[in-house]
Every structure is written in C-alpha cells, then in structure tokens.
Design a protein around this motif. Sequence first.
Motif, PDB file in Angstrom:
ATOM      1  N   GLY A  17      28.297 107.226  70.162  1.00 26.56           N
ATOM      2  CA  GLY A  17      27.430 106.392  70.983  1.00 26.56           C
ATOM      3  C   GLY A  17      27.259 104.983  70.451  1.00 26.56           C
ATOM      4  N   LEU A  18      27.290 104.836  69.134  1.00 26.20           N
ATOM      5  CA  LEU A  18      27.138 103.508  68.537  1.00 26.20           C
ATOM      6  C   LEU A  18      28.265 102.571  68.938  1.00 26.20           C
ATOM      7  CD1 LEU A  18      25.970 104.453  64.928  1.00 26.20           C
ATOM      8  CD2 LEU A  18      24.578 103.459  66.752  1.00 26.20           C
ATOM      9  N   PHE A  19      29.438 103.123  69.187  1.00 26.73           N
ATOM     10  CA  PHE A  19      30.580 102.305  69.603  1.00 26.73           C
ATOM     11  C   PHE A  19      30.539 102.022  71.099  1.00 26.73           C
ATOM     12  CE2 PHE A  19      32.134 104.241  65.686  1.00 26.73           C
ATOM     13  CZ  PHE A  19      32.713 103.143  65.047  1.00 26.73           C
ATOM     14  N   VAL A  20      29.874 102.886  71.845  1.00 27.14           N
ATOM     15  CA  VAL A  20      29.833 102.737  73.299  1.00 27.14           C
ATOM     16  C   VAL A  20      28.688 101.818  73.736  1.00 27.14           C
ATOM     17  CG1 VAL A  20      29.557 103.960  75.493  1.00 27.14           C
ATOM     18  CG2 VAL A  20      30.886 104.997  73.630  1.00 27.14           C
ATOM     19  N   VAL A  21      27.531 101.963  73.080  1.00 24.78           N
ATOM     20  CA  VAL A  21      26.341 101.180  73.442  1.00 24.78           C
ATOM     21  C   VAL A  21      26.168 100.041  72.443  1.00 24.78           C
ATOM     22  CG1 VAL A  21      23.855 101.226  73.831  1.00 24.78           C
ATOM     23  CG2 VAL A  21      25.252 103.235  74.424  1.00 24.78           C
ATOM     24  N   PRO A  22      26.350  98.803  72.839  1.00 24.48           N
ATOM     25  CA  PRO A  22      26.236  97.682  71.902  1.00 24.48           C
ATOM     26  C   PRO A  22      24.786  97.398  71.536  1.00 24.48           C
ATOM     27  CG  PRO A  22      26.605  96.865  74.120  1.00 24.48           C
ATOM     28  CD  PRO A  22      26.716  98.357  74.209  1.00 24.48           C
ATOM     29  N   ALA A  23      24.586  96.869  70.342  1.00 24.29           N
ATOM     30  CA  ALA A  23      23.264  96.450  69.882  1.00 24.29           C
ATOM     31  C   ALA A  23      23.314  94.950  69.626  1.00 24.29           C
ATOM     32  CB  ALA A  23      22.878  97.203  68.616  1.00 24.29           C
ATOM     33  N   ASP A  24      22.519  94.174  70.364  1.00 20.72           N
ATOM     34  CA  ASP A  24      22.537  92.722  70.235  1.00 20.72           C
ATOM     35  C   ASP A  24      21.817  92.239  68.980  1.00 20.72           C
ATOM     36  OD1 ASP A  24      23.905  92.398  72.692  1.00 20.72           O
ATOM     37  OD2 ASP A  24      22.017  92.734  73.764  1.00 20.72           O
ATOM     38  N   HIS A  25      20.752  92.951  68.607  1.00 21.06           N
ATOM     39  CA  HIS A  25      19.991  92.531  67.443  1.00 21.06           C
ATOM     40  C   HIS A  25      19.210  93.727  66.896  1.00 21.06           C
ATOM     41  CE1 HIS A  25      17.859  89.861  64.737  1.00 21.06           C
ATOM     42  NE2 HIS A  25      16.700  90.351  65.153  1.00 21.06           N
ATOM     43  N   VAL A  26      19.445  94.041  65.630  1.00 22.73           N
ATOM     44  CA  VAL A  26      18.796  95.188  64.992  1.00 22.73           C
ATOM     45  C   VAL A  26      18.058  94.707  63.750  1.00 22.73           C
ATOM     46  CG1 VAL A  26      19.115  97.490  64.009  1.00 22.73           C
ATOM     47  CG2 VAL A  26      20.671  96.675  65.787  1.00 22.73           C
ATOM     48  N   THR A  27      16.810  95.132  63.600  1.00 21.00           N
ATOM     49  CA  THR A  27      16.023  94.787  62.426  1.00 21.00           C
ATOM     50  C   THR A  27      15.681  96.062  61.649  1.00 21.00           C
ATOM     51  OG1 THR A  27      13.871  95.018  63.535  1.00 21.00           O
ATOM     52  CG2 THR A  27      14.995  92.880  63.697  1.00 21.00           C
ATOM     53  N   LEU A  28      15.200  95.870  60.432  1.00 22.97           N
ATOM     54  CA  LEU A  28      14.772  97.006  59.620  1.00 22.97           C
ATOM     55  C   LEU A  28      13.627  97.735  60.304  1.00 22.97           C
ATOM     56  CD1 LEU A  28      14.846  98.687  57.027  1.00 22.97           C
ATOM     57  CD2 LEU A  28      13.326  96.979  55.976  1.00 22.97           C
ATOM     58  N   GLY A  29      12.773  96.972  60.970  1.00 25.05           N
ATOM     59  CA  GLY A  29      11.656  97.584  61.683  1.00 25.05           C
ATOM     60  C   GLY A  29      12.114  98.546  62.757  1.00 25.05           C
ATOM     61  N   ASP A  30      13.203  98.190  63.464  1.00 21.44           N
ATOM     62  CA  ASP A  30      13.738  99.084  64.496  1.00 21.44           C
ATOM     63  C   ASP A  30      14.156 100.422  63.894  1.00 21.44           C
ATOM     64  OD1 ASP A  30      13.456  97.095  66.463  1.00 21.44           O
ATOM     65  OD2 ASP A  30      15.428  96.250  65.978  1.00 21.44           O
ATOM     66  N   VAL A  31      14.826 100.356  62.760  1.00 20.19           N
ATOM     67  CA  VAL A  31      15.299 101.583  62.103  1.00 20.19           C
ATOM     68  C   VAL A  31      14.125 102.389  61.570  1.00 20.19           C
ATOM     69  CG1 VAL A  31      16.733 102.495  60.230  1.00 20.19           C
ATOM     70  CG2 VAL A  31      17.491 100.479  61.520  1.00 20.19           C
ATOM     71  N   LEU A  32      13.099 101.706  61.050  1.00 29.22           N
ATOM     72  CA  LEU A  32      11.932 102.409  60.508  1.00 29.22           C
ATOM     73  C   LEU A  32      11.135 103.091  61.614  1.00 29.22           C
ATOM     74  CD1 LEU A  32      10.679  99.935  57.746  1.00 29.22           C
ATOM     75  CD2 LEU A  32      11.944 102.087  57.471  1.00 29.22           C
ATOM     76  N   TRP A  33      11.003 102.434  62.759  1.00 35.92           N
ATOM     77  CA  TRP A  33      10.343 103.091  63.887  1.00 35.92           C
ATOM     78  C   TRP A  33      11.142 104.319  64.317  1.00 35.92           C
ATOM     79  CZ3 TRP A  33       5.578 102.826  65.040  1.00 35.92           C
ATOM     80  CH2 TRP A  33       4.849 101.652  64.930  1.00 35.92           C
ATOM     81  N   GLY A  34      12.464 104.198  64.265  1.00 36.12           N
ATOM     82  CA  GLY A  34      13.300 105.354  64.577  1.00 36.12           C
ATOM     83  C   GLY A  34      13.092 106.468  63.573  1.00 36.12           C
ATOM     84  N   ALA A  35      12.922 106.104  62.300  1.00 39.11           N
ATOM     85  CA  ALA A  35      12.686 107.113  61.266  1.00 39.11           C
ATOM     86  C   ALA A  35      11.390 107.869  61.531  1.00 39.11           C
ATOM     87  CB  ALA A  35      12.647 106.458  59.886  1.00 39.11           C
ATOM     88  N   LEU A  36      10.343 107.145  61.928  1.00 40.80           N
ATOM     89  CA  LEU A  36       9.080 107.796  62.264  1.00 40.80           C
ATOM     90  C   LEU A  36       9.258 108.731  63.455  1.00 40.80           C
ATOM     91  CD1 LEU A  36       6.050 108.195  61.975  1.00 40.80           C
ATOM     92  CD2 LEU A  36       5.701 106.135  63.377  1.00 40.80           C
ATOM     93  N   ALA A  37      10.009 108.259  64.441  1.00 42.56           N
ATOM     94  CA  ALA A  37      10.285 109.107  65.600  1.00 42.56           C
ATOM     95  C   ALA A  37      11.037 110.366  65.168  1.00 42.56           C
ATOM     96  CB  ALA A  37      11.102 108.328  66.638  1.00 42.56           C
ATOM     97  N   GLY A  38      11.972 110.219  64.240  1.00 44.73           N
ATOM     98  CA  GLY A  38      12.748 111.364  63.776  1.00 44.73           C
ATOM     99  C   GLY A  38      11.895 112.400  63.080  1.00 44.73           C
ATOM    100  N   VAL A  39      10.967 111.948  62.249  1.00 42.23           N
ATOM    101  CA  VAL A  39      10.076 112.883  61.550  1.00 42.23           C
ATOM    102  C   VAL A  39       9.197 113.629  62.554  1.00 42.23           C
ATOM    103  CG1 VAL A  39       8.147 113.055  59.934  1.00 42.23           C
ATOM    104  CG2 VAL A  39      10.084 111.561  59.410  1.00 42.23           C
ATOM    105  N   ALA A  40       8.659 112.902  63.538  1.00 37.87           N
ATOM    106  CA  ALA A  40       7.824 113.536  64.554  1.00 37.87           C
ATOM    107  C   ALA A  40       8.637 114.526  65.387  1.00 37.87           C
ATOM    108  CB  ALA A  40       7.203 112.469  65.457  1.00 37.87           C
ATOM    109  N   GLY A  41       9.835 114.100  65.770  1.00 37.72           N
ATOM    110  CA  GLY A  41      10.682 114.989  66.566  1.00 37.72           C
ATOM    111  C   GLY A  41      11.085 116.240  65.802  1.00 37.72           C
ATOM    112  N   LEU A  42      11.346 116.090  64.502  1.00 37.36           N
ATOM    113  CA  LEU A  42      11.711 117.237  63.675  1.00 37.36           C
ATOM    114  C   LEU A  42      10.570 118.253  63.618  1.00 37.36           C
ATOM    115  CD1 LEU A  42      13.548 118.688  61.640  1.00 37.36           C
ATOM    116  CD2 LEU A  42      12.548 117.258  59.851  1.00 37.36           C
TER     117      LEU A  42
END
Length: 301
Positions: A73-98
């Motif tokens: 999916g990373l190759f199919v869906v482009p990301a115009d701008h990614v910050t550390l905050g975006d990844v950290l919010w994703g990490a929080l989402a991952g812990v909650a989802g787990l």
Amino acid sequence: MVTDIDRPWCSRVAAAERPAGTIQNSMSQLLAVASAAFYGLADFTGGLLAKRMAVWTVTAWSMLIGASLLIVGLFVVPADHVTLGDVLWGALAGVAGLGGLMILYATLAAGTMSVVAPITGATSAVVPVAFDLARGSTLTSRQWLGIALGVGAVLLVGLQRGARGVGSRIVGQATAAGALFGLFFIALSQASSESGLWPLVGARAASIPVAFLIAFAAKAIAPPRGRDLGLLAGIGGLDMSANIAIALAIQTGPLGVNAVLSSLYPVVTAVTAIIVLRERPTAVQIAGVAFAVGAIIALAL
C-alpha cells in the motif's frame, strides 16, 4: 502559484469542507463502508479461530502477516508530507487497536457473535461522536437518538443473564473493545491528511512487537501451520484492508460520519455468524441487536 487543480487529490479534499453528495465525499463514505465489510469478516474469522487457538497467537501472527499488504500500500498510495507526529498518532492508534482486538477476539470466542459484535460496534460509533461533541460540535436529534439506542442495546443484552455465553462480563468486555476501537479512529484522525498510509506504519510498529511479546509470555508464540495459517493470512489481509480503507476515508472526509459507517461491521459479523454457525439469539438479545444496529444507522444519517 499552486492552484487547486495542481494539488494532490487527498490534499484538495482535506483543504476545504466538501458538500454532501460530492464525488470526493461519496468516495470517502464508500471507503468507510468497505472497511466495515473487511472488519466484519476479519472479526468473524478471528473469533472462530480463537475458539481453538490462543488469542495472542491469532492477534500477533495475523497482524504480522497483514503488514505485508501495508508495504504494498505504501507504494500505491503516495504521501505528500509525513511528520513524526503523524507516525506517533498512528502508534497510539495501533496500541488502542491491539487492545481492542485482543478483548474482542476473546469475547467473541466466549460469547454469542451476533450479540457481542453489535455492542462493540455501537460503542466504537459513539466514542468518536462524543469526541467531536467535546470539541464543541453539536448533535442533531437523530444523533442523540442513536446514542440512546446504543445505550439501550447494552442494557437489553446485559439483562439477559441466562442467555448462553452472554452475561454482564461479556457485555462489559464488548463495550471496552468498542471504546478502544473508537480511540483508534480518533488517533488516526489526528494525523495529517497528507501522510498517506504512514500512520498505519506507526500503528504496526507499535503493536506487532507488543503482541509478540505478550504471545511469548503466554507461551502462544508458535507459528500456526496448515489450514490455521491460511485462516490467519485471511484475517491479517482483511484487517489490514479495513485499516487502509478507514485511514483513507478519515483523511478525505469527516471523522464522525466515517467512523460510524466503519462501525457497521457488526452487521457483517452477525449475519455471517447466523448463516455459518446457525446461532439462535433469544428474543431479548434480538431486541438488543436491533437497538445496536439502529444506533449505528441513526448516527450515520
């Protein structure tokens, strides 16, 4: 000067509020509904497999296998701008989802699927709406009705203590799983609309090691084989497909509506359980399921 036409599609949609009925908004809602279908099938299969396999074996290995789809999916869906905050919010989402997945699979294995899934779905729909309300958003009378129906669903199912596999503990666990899934939606919505699927990278980077650590501690880390491996691959693929769909939906449309649409997944789980497992809910349980489904529909409109 950069015009609206020159901007990437996701950025244009996020740049301004789209009126109902636009192509972009319809695509966003379609993605949310698709995520509901994927989540529903994944939850049914996960709950079924958890009846004969440790919950953490199912969770850890399905998440690891599903990560391969994210790489594509990373190759199919482009990301115009990614910050550390975006990844950290994703990490929080991952812990909650787990946490939500662990509770849900254990609850589905112990309780009646056609009852547990709607309770979880109604809760995961209400939590993002409550979040928007706390931020100053207003609710329509129909949305308030949806919240009331969701609470009524939990009470109705909880009152049927004599039902096979359904009691106050099962109801509480299903509600807790739904709350964690609601937090998953909220955390994903905090990531930038231009971050593509990178928040999901953070989610998997945070959740997979924890899942395997707990599986190791529970002596449930042995890789499955044969038919079970195939089922785990199916669960992982469905779950990741759902995550990708809802992440893109939230990036291109409103959190509340898309989170509620994604929460329609219990309908898929319940119908599949009734057809495949021939479950027979009691009259009170049927009323609870109807209330839960009604809550999700009312909140979506």
